[in-house]
Design an enzyme around this catalytic site. Structure first.
Site, PDB file in Angstrom:
ATOM      1  N   GLU A   1      51.658  42.100  29.280  1.00 12.02           N
ATOM      2  CA  GLU A   1      51.014  40.771  29.265  1.00 12.02           C
ATOM      3  C   GLU A   1      49.744  40.791  30.114  1.00 12.02           C
ATOM      4  OE1 GLU A   1      53.467  37.330  30.292  1.00 12.02           O
ATOM      5  OE2 GLU A   1      51.656  36.255  30.896  1.00 12.02           O
TER       6      GLU A   1
ATOM      7  N   THR B   1      52.931  34.823  32.997  1.00 17.32           N
ATOM      8  CA  THR B   1      53.827  33.690  32.710  1.00 17.32           C
ATOM      9  C   THR B   1      55.235  33.842  33.277  1.00 17.32           C
ATOM     10  OG1 THR B   1      54.467  34.707  30.624  1.00 17.32           O
ATOM     11  CG2 THR B   1      52.645  33.099  30.549  1.00 17.32           C
TER      12      THR B   1
ATOM     13  N   CYS C   1      55.583  29.930  32.679  1.00 16.48           N
ATOM     14  CA  CYS C   1      55.981  29.080  31.547  1.00 16.48           C
ATOM     15  C   CYS C   1      57.240  28.276  31.866  1.00 16.48           C
ATOM     16  CB  CYS C   1      56.195  29.940  30.300  1.00 16.48           C
ATOM     17  SG  CYS C   1      57.695  30.912  30.382  1.00 16.48           S
TER      18      CYS C   1
ATOM     19  N   SER D   1      60.263  41.607  32.741  1.00 13.23           N
ATOM     20  CA  SER D   1      59.776  41.031  34.000  1.00 13.23           C
ATOM     21  C   SER D   1      60.550  39.764  34.366  1.00 13.23           C
ATOM     22  CB  SER D   1      58.283  40.727  33.851  1.00 13.23           C
ATOM     23  OG  SER D   1      57.853  39.838  34.829  1.00 13.23           O
TER      24      SER D   1
ATOM     25  N   SER E   1      64.582  37.178  27.068  1.00 12.01           N
ATOM     26  CA  SER E   1      64.608  38.068  25.898  1.00 12.01           C
ATOM     27  C   SER E   1      66.016  38.584  25.570  1.00 12.01           C
ATOM     28  CB  SER E   1      63.665  39.254  26.140  1.00 12.01           C
ATOM     29  OG  SER E   1      63.853  39.791  27.433  1.00 12.01           O
TER      30      SER E   1
HETATM   31  C1  2E6 Z   1      56.193  37.422  26.332  1.00 15.17           C
HETATM   32  C2  2E6 Z   1      55.714  36.877  27.476  1.00 15.17           C
HETATM   33  C3  2E6 Z   1      56.594  36.505  28.399  1.00 15.17           C
HETATM   34  O1  2E6 Z   1      58.667  41.391  30.603  1.00 15.17           O
HETATM   35  P1  2E6 Z   1      58.587  39.940  30.180  1.00 15.17           P
HETATM   36  O2  2E6 Z   1      59.501  39.057  30.927  1.00 15.17           O
HETATM   37  O3  2E6 Z   1      57.164  39.461  30.210  1.00 15.17           O
HETATM   38  O4  2E6 Z   1      58.947  39.880  28.641  1.00 15.17           O
HETATM   39  P2  2E6 Z   1      60.319  39.709  27.872  1.00 15.17           P
HETATM   40  O5  2E6 Z   1      60.073  40.257  26.509  1.00 15.17           O
HETATM   41  O6  2E6 Z   1      61.472  40.219  28.629  1.00 15.17           O
HETATM   42  O7  2E6 Z   1      60.472  38.129  27.828  1.00 15.17           O
HETATM   43  C4  2E6 Z   1      59.826  37.302  26.939  1.00 15.17           C
HETATM   44  C5  2E6 Z   1      58.386  37.189  27.131  1.00 15.17           C
HETATM   45  C6  2E6 Z   1      57.541  37.594  26.155  1.00 15.17           C
HETATM   46  N1  2E6 Z   1      57.911  36.661  28.231  1.00 15.17           N
HETATM   47 FE1  F3S Z   2      56.614  32.562  26.092  1.00 20.49          FE
HETATM   48 FE2  F3S Z   2      57.632  32.079  28.431  1.00 20.49          FE
HETATM   49 FE3  F3S Z   2      59.131  32.991  26.574  1.00 20.49          FE
HETATM   50  S1  F3S Z   2      55.609  32.863  27.995  1.00 20.49           S
HETATM   51  S2  F3S Z   2      57.826  34.285  25.339  1.00 20.49           S
HETATM   52  S3  F3S Z   2      58.121  31.011  26.546  1.00 20.49           S
HETATM   53  S4  F3S Z   2      59.280  33.564  28.702  1.00 20.49           S
END
Ligand code: 2E6
Ligand code: F3S
Length: 336
Positions: free
Chosen positions: A154, A193, A223, A252, A296
């Site tokens: 990111e 974020t 976020c 993250s 995620s």
């Molecule tokens: C995109 C942006 C923020 O490592 P990170 O926490 O950024 O990403 P994911 O894929 O574990 O979590 C979703 C995400 C996507 N968060």
């Molecule tokens: Fe977006 Fe936050 Fe999820 S930046 S991908 S809503 S962890």
């Protein structure tokens, strides 16, 4: 889900019969936990792309940082690559939820690849903020300090919205104390974020006190999902002997949840990608177990863990929800 579940809600009859005098275990499930709207959308982009164009569909970088999600999409026909040069000339490619530098869509267009952008809209919002502060490098341009972690996709994507040198990365409070921008009167800040809300507040305070004219968001660009999951884990941690955060090590927001739990009063907090990776000895002496999941991590991984625990313990399960979420994002134009 009801506030109180008992073991009988999660245990099959034959398991119950053998459970006998199983030790009691209180389980507190943090809410909200697991998938956010951006992750849900990014996964749907890949699924819909496979439906629309047929397999394989290439995905640049893990669509979200979770091995289970990646493996499930691979089974449906996705091929994950790290760079565009691994995508064949007639391939369809999706960019991950974390966002990409401007050079990536430019290169895809140059090669006439059909691409779809699954960047979370809340990451795209930060990209636009960065562009606004930069103002085409003209007289209104501000140098940008980006609070985030070096090497994270990111951060690479957001810094890559602007020419080299337009953004300086601030990894921690120490860097906020020592950064020496050329013109302290023309500065702005943006953030990743998925940072720790508390660590970021400290860094923003340092920047604002050193550079009173710095522009930026009211607080930061963390976020809603990151904020809510951290609040939720704070609400359970003081009551727990152990908090398990279900999430992958490269996630993250999941790593931050583990740290927040540890600082919020639990004796121990562990990041566990899935049930198969659980070292059961960590449960020795644990009377109250907290469980949460990164943005995620699929809810099925939480349920799989609870079901397995119910085979060895008499569970008393409590859902503790600090906030309801009702955020959804539309799919990008070609699929929406
Ligand atoms: C995109 C942006 C923020 O490592 P990170 O926490 O950024 O990403 P994911 O894929 O574990 O979590 C979703 C995400 C996507 N968060
Ligand atoms: Fe977006 Fe936050 Fe999820 S930046 S991908 S809503 S962890």
């Amino acid at each position: 889900m009801p506030d109180q579940l008992t073991v009988s809600d999660t245990l099959a009859d034959d398991d119950r019969a053998t459970a006998g005098a199983a030790r009691d275990l209180r389980v507190i499930l943090a809410g909200p936990r697991g998938f956010c709207a951006g992750v849900d959308r990014a996964i749907r982009v890949v699924e819909e792309a496979i439906r629309a164009y047929g397999a394989p569909v290439y995905v640049r970088h893990e669509i979200v940082h979770n091995r289970t999600v990646v493996e499930e999409l691979e089974a449906k026909g996705a091929i994950f690559v790290e760079e565009l040069d691994e995508v064949p000339a007639d391939g369809h490619v999706v960019f991950s939820a974390h966002g990409v530098p401007k050079t990536v869509p430019a290169e895809a267009a140059r090669r006439n690849l059909l691409y779809l952008d699954a960047t979370c809209p809340l990451v795209s919002k930060v990209h636009r903020e960065a562009e606004r502060h930069y103002a085409d490098g003209g007289p209104e341009s501000r140098h940008i300090l980006m609070i985030g972690h070096a090497g994270h996709p990111e951060v690479i994507g957001t810094m890559g919205q602007l020419p080299p040198g337009a953004v300086t990365l601030i990894n921690d409070a120490e860097e906020a104390r020592t950064v020496q921008p050329a013109d302290p009167a023309r500065l702005a800040f943006i953030t990743q974020t998925t940072l720790s809300v508390d660590d970021t507040a400290e860094i923003v305070d340092i920047l604002r006190s050193r550079f009173p004219l710095i522009e930026g968001p009211k607080r930061e660009d963390i976020c809603y999902a990151t904020t809510n999951r951290q609040e939720a884990v704070k609400a359970i941690a003081p009551d727990c002997d152990l908090v398990i955060v279900i999430g992958s090590p490269n996630s993250s927001n999941s790593q931050r949840l583990r740290e927040v739990a540890e600082r919020s009063g639990t004796k121990r907090a562990l990041l566990v990608p899935k049930l198969a990776a659980l070292d059961w000895s960590v449960l020795e002496g644990v009377r109250t177990l907290g469980i949460t999941a990164g943005a995620s991590a699929p809810e099925a991984l939480v349920q799989e863990m609870v079901t397995a625990l119910a085979k060895s313990y008499t569970l008393k399960i409590e859902e503790r929800t600090v906030k309801e979420e009702n955020v959804t994002f539309r799919l990008p134009a070609p699929l929406g």
